[in-house]
Design a protein around this motif. Structure first.
Motif, PDB file in Angstrom:
ATOM      1  N   LEU A   1       0.825  -1.194   0.049  1.00 45.27           N
ATOM      2  CA  LEU A   1       0.165   0.124  -0.009  1.00 45.27           C
ATOM      3  C   LEU A   1       0.973   1.265   0.070  1.00 45.27           C
ATOM      4  O   LEU A   1       1.888   1.380   0.772  1.00 45.27           O
ATOM      5  CB  LEU A   1      -0.841  -0.071   1.150  1.00 45.27           C
ATOM      6  CG  LEU A   1      -1.543   1.290   1.577  1.00 45.27           C
ATOM      7  CD1 LEU A   1      -2.657   1.717   0.341  1.00 45.27           C
ATOM      8  CD2 LEU A   1      -2.541   1.224   2.928  1.00 45.27           C
TER       9      LEU A   1
ATOM     10  N   ILE B   1       0.746   5.605   0.174  1.00 45.68           N
ATOM     11  CA  ILE B   1      -0.076   6.642   0.144  1.00 45.68           C
ATOM     12  C   ILE B   1       0.861   7.956   0.412  1.00 45.68           C
ATOM     13  O   ILE B   1       1.850   7.855   1.091  1.00 45.68           O
ATOM     14  CB  ILE B   1      -0.822   7.027   1.390  1.00 45.68           C
ATOM     15  CG1 ILE B   1      -1.932   5.434   1.502  1.00 45.68           C
ATOM     16  CG2 ILE B   1      -1.674   7.949   1.395  1.00 45.68           C
ATOM     17  CD1 ILE B   1      -2.541   5.499   3.123  1.00 45.68           C
ATOM     18  N   CYS B   2       0.893   8.788  -0.644  1.00 39.40           N
ATOM     19  CA  CYS B   2       1.645  10.058  -0.522  1.00 39.40           C
ATOM     20  C   CYS B   2       1.241  11.122  -1.297  1.00 39.40           C
ATOM     21  O   CYS B   2       0.549  10.859  -2.238  1.00 39.40           O
ATOM     22  CB  CYS B   2       3.174   9.761  -1.230  1.00 39.40           C
ATOM     23  SG  CYS B   2       3.269   9.440  -2.995  1.00 39.40           S
ATOM     24  N   PRO B   3       1.627  12.343  -1.068  1.00 38.63           N
ATOM     25  CA  PRO B   3       1.350  13.640  -1.692  1.00 38.63           C
ATOM     26  C   PRO B   3       1.521  13.401  -3.265  1.00 38.63           C
ATOM     27  O   PRO B   3       2.596  12.861  -3.533  1.00 38.63           O
ATOM     28  CB  PRO B   3       1.731  14.634  -1.045  1.00 38.63           C
ATOM     29  CG  PRO B   3       2.266  14.072   0.135  1.00 38.63           C
ATOM     30  CD  PRO B   3       2.581  12.768   0.103  1.00 38.63           C
TER      31      PRO B   3
ATOM     32  N   TYR C   1       6.400   1.894   6.471  1.00 40.99           N
ATOM     33  CA  TYR C   1       7.374   2.961   6.183  1.00 40.99           C
ATOM     34  C   TYR C   1       6.787   4.225   6.373  1.00 40.99           C
ATOM     35  O   TYR C   1       6.058   4.537   5.202  1.00 40.99           O
ATOM     36  CB  TYR C   1       8.282   2.531   5.009  1.00 40.99           C
ATOM     37  CG  TYR C   1       9.102   1.476   5.113  1.00 40.99           C
ATOM     38  CD1 TYR C   1      10.142   1.189   5.598  1.00 40.99           C
ATOM     39  CD2 TYR C   1       8.401   0.162   4.623  1.00 40.99           C
ATOM     40  CE1 TYR C   1      10.523  -0.077   5.797  1.00 40.99           C
ATOM     41  CE2 TYR C   1       8.884  -1.043   4.450  1.00 40.99           C
ATOM     42  CZ  TYR C   1      10.250  -1.107   5.098  1.00 40.99           C
ATOM     43  OH  TYR C   1      10.730  -2.272   5.191  1.00 40.99           O
TER      44      TYR C   1
ATOM     45  N   VAL D   1       4.067   2.145   2.304  1.00 45.80           N
ATOM     46  CA  VAL D   1       4.618   3.408   2.336  1.00 45.80           C
ATOM     47  C   VAL D   1       3.791   4.554   2.515  1.00 45.80           C
ATOM     48  O   VAL D   1       2.784   4.663   1.656  1.00 45.80           O
ATOM     49  CB  VAL D   1       5.494   3.351   0.939  1.00 45.80           C
ATOM     50  CG1 VAL D   1       6.185   4.997   0.956  1.00 45.80           C
ATOM     51  CG2 VAL D   1       6.550   2.365   1.013  1.00 45.80           C
ATOM     52  N   ILE D   2       3.801   5.173   3.574  1.00 50.23           N
ATOM     53  CA  ILE D   2       2.882   6.402   3.882  1.00 50.23           C
ATOM     54  C   ILE D   2       3.475   7.687   4.115  1.00 50.23           C
ATOM     55  O   ILE D   2       4.453   7.589   4.765  1.00 50.23           O
ATOM     56  CB  ILE D   2       1.957   6.032   5.145  1.00 50.23           C
ATOM     57  CG1 ILE D   2       1.194   4.546   4.861  1.00 50.23           C
ATOM     58  CG2 ILE D   2       1.041   7.232   5.252  1.00 50.23           C
ATOM     59  CD1 ILE D   2       0.209   4.127   5.877  1.00 50.23           C
ATOM     60  N   ASP D   3       3.252   8.627   3.034  1.00 51.53           N
ATOM     61  CA  ASP D   3       4.133   9.923   3.232  1.00 51.53           C
ATOM     62  C   ASP D   3       3.012  11.072   3.422  1.00 51.53           C
ATOM     63  O   ASP D   3       1.780  11.017   2.750  1.00 51.53           O
ATOM     64  CB  ASP D   3       4.591  10.123   1.733  1.00 51.53           C
ATOM     65  CG  ASP D   3       5.863  11.317   1.910  1.00 51.53           C
ATOM     66  OD1 ASP D   3       5.430  12.316   2.963  1.00 51.53           O
ATOM     67  OD2 ASP D   3       6.516  11.205   1.160  1.00 51.53           O
TER      68      ASP D   3
END
Lengths: 356, 356
Positions: free
Chosen positions: A329, A331-333, B295, B313-315
């Motif tokens: 998964l 999630i990022c801007p 992360y 992955v989370i930003d």
């Protein structure tokens, strides 16, 4: 179209679409636009009105050979040229050129990436037909330029030298910074480099001999093995010695017979989640998301990708990329997309290749 | 502890932890704190130092009977009392009281929810032992109160009438608004309602007969069928007629023999993602997240739950809930948790019960 071959380059691993694209299922094999067909299938069908099935060649890494045949079952295994590893476009094109030239000394090549988007396919084919005509009469290395619509810093640019429909190339510039890209747009002489090429196989070989004698000599040495049972072993040697370099750097920038036909046919390299967002159909809140199973609240300008059958509830995100796959998964801007390499490196460092 | 039984109430469906909790795997069967054990298992082990295995009873919905036995293999099937459907705590407790009273007229019950958190189990057991002693001498309906640490609006409150260790209850208040909750805290007379009760089975039956004659009469009518092959069919009839009501509303608020022993043993009902966040171990950026495979970048005060083995992955998220399961992904601000019901309803409306 006698003696003309459509060469689809399909060796890329497309890490910029991670976690959707993986080392074992690169972008060209994905239906990343949600159209029901993979990008390589779209590419094949785009050129099919111009070529018979036996006129196609695909160059890819050996490990993707079966994937190519799965997506393009019309092709025979021998139409898929298998590189042992990826070494960028110059060795890929050299390999195809030597192979085709051996098979047919009059061979002409239309070379295309396998993972780009073209909305007006008819217009593209007209441009290609013109390029083919142009190479009949002269030893020209043709490239196709795209009229730019924004100061994109992720593309290469081609400068034209006159206002003819087909112009000599004045210069190539790889990925400029924003300031330079803006100057390019204002100037009017610069076009995006589509990565589509048209030339006679023997002409690109001549150009390689002149500008990349090492690459040319490597392939020349194994020329007699191409098409024999020893081809794979010979290619292993060549690719282990050959450096990775793009055809633009290796030949086009140096050649004095590079020409460009500029066109306008709804093109995108869909090289990043951001460029996919540009192309995707959006809901009334500007979200590019699956048509089913994705429930958004107070969420705008996001790009959301889900595995088939998965339900998502997303509340309160603005301008984010949400990519869910079976085992990863993300999630990022949208503005942090350039960190993708960093994410991948950290995941790889901690959990190995499994999720890459 | 002769004649005393530990009754674990495990019939809830816990939709407030959706999508982690589902109709077919409610919260009490989840390891929602990541401790390696489900909440019902923790509850069982919490009381095991006080009770022999045969002194436990679990009341649950019939469809969860096997789940209960899977999580508590020490129990025999007949120790799991199966309700045909959930009707809140009053019918649940009535059923257990009638069943135990029939088995042992001297039966005393320690009733506990199955899905709460207790950090200081020793302290809880001391409180429970005191309550049991207290009910020896009198016909008391004992409840356990918790010294409040914040103006929580999601809990019920119990007002004490004096400063004794065990006080008569002055009033019960369900989920107050914030202003009222703040007044409660300042006043010092109000304690959180833990949902833990201690009483003799015949005393709660007497109270039901007085305050809920309809419920009492329904169970009274089928009393002779409890423990026989006709029990299930009889319960079907009772539960179809019986209204859903909590024991607090049904009896405790009305009874003049309700007592409360207030304690302090690190309790939470972990009734919501927010309360789970309060209890969870957090990293240095205040994220409650899996120890492996998650992360985070520029991400703070989030609660993140992932399926085993999944990488995330989370930003760029601040104060969000991210819950990923095999078939549902939920992303929402922690402040929007009260919209969970709306999300569930919309998913249910569009895709049916499959993801609920």
């Amino acid at each position: 179209m006698e003696n003309t071959y459509c060469v689809i380059m399909a060796g890329g691993i497309g890490s910029r679409f991670w976690p959707e694209s993986r080392a074992d299922r690169p972008k060209q094999f994905l239906d990343i636009l949600g159209t029901g067909k993979s990008l390589i299938r779209h590419t094949f069908e785009r050129f099919r009105p111009m070529f018979r099935d036996e006129q196609f060649r695909v160059v890819t890494q050996r490990r993707y050979q079966q994937l190519v045949l799965d997506h393009l079952p019309e092709l025979k295994a021998e139409q898929v040229l298998c590189e042992p590893i990826g070494r960028n476009t110059a060795p890929c094109i050299a390999y195809a050129a030597y192979a085709l030239c051996k098979e047919n000394p009059e061979a002409r090549m239309v070379i295309t990436p396998s993972d780009h988007l073209v909305l007006q396919e008819e217009a593209l084919r007209a441009v290609i037909a013109e390029c083919i005509d142009f190479t009949h009469e002269r030893e020209a290395l043709m490239t196709v330029g795209i009229r730019p619509t924004r100061a994109e810093t992720g593309y290469g640019y081609i400068q034209i030298s006159d206002d003819e429909r087909i112009s000599k190339v004045k210069s190539f510039t790889e990925k400029p910074n924003l300031e330079l890209a803006q100057t390019f747009i204002q100037c009017g002489e610069f076009f995006w480099n589509s990565g589509i090429f048209v030339w006679k196989a023997r002409d690109i070989i001549t150009a390689l001999e002149r500008h990349q004698p090492e690459i040319a000599s490597l392939f020349h040495t194994i020329g007699h093995l191409i098409g024999t049972p020893d081809e794979a072993a010979a290619l292993e040697r060549v690719y282990s010695e050959c450096r990775g370099i793009s055809i633009d750097y290796a030949v086009m920038e140096k050649a004095d017979n590079a020409y460009v036909r500029c066109g306008d046919f709804g093109w995108s390299d869909i090289g990043t989640w951001g460029s996919l967002y540009q192309q995707a159909r959006k809901d009334r809140y500007a979200n590019a998301k699956p048509q089913e199973g994705c429930y958004t609240y107070d969420t705008r300008s996001c790009i959301i990708s889900l595995p088939k059958g998965k339900v998502a509830v997303i509340d309160g995100l603005k301008e984010y990329i949400v990519v869910d796959t079976e085992d990863v998964l993300m999630i990022c801007p949208r503005s942090s997309e350039q960190h993708l390499r960093k994410y991948i490196d950290e995941v790889k460092y901690n959990t190995g290749d499994k999720h890459i």
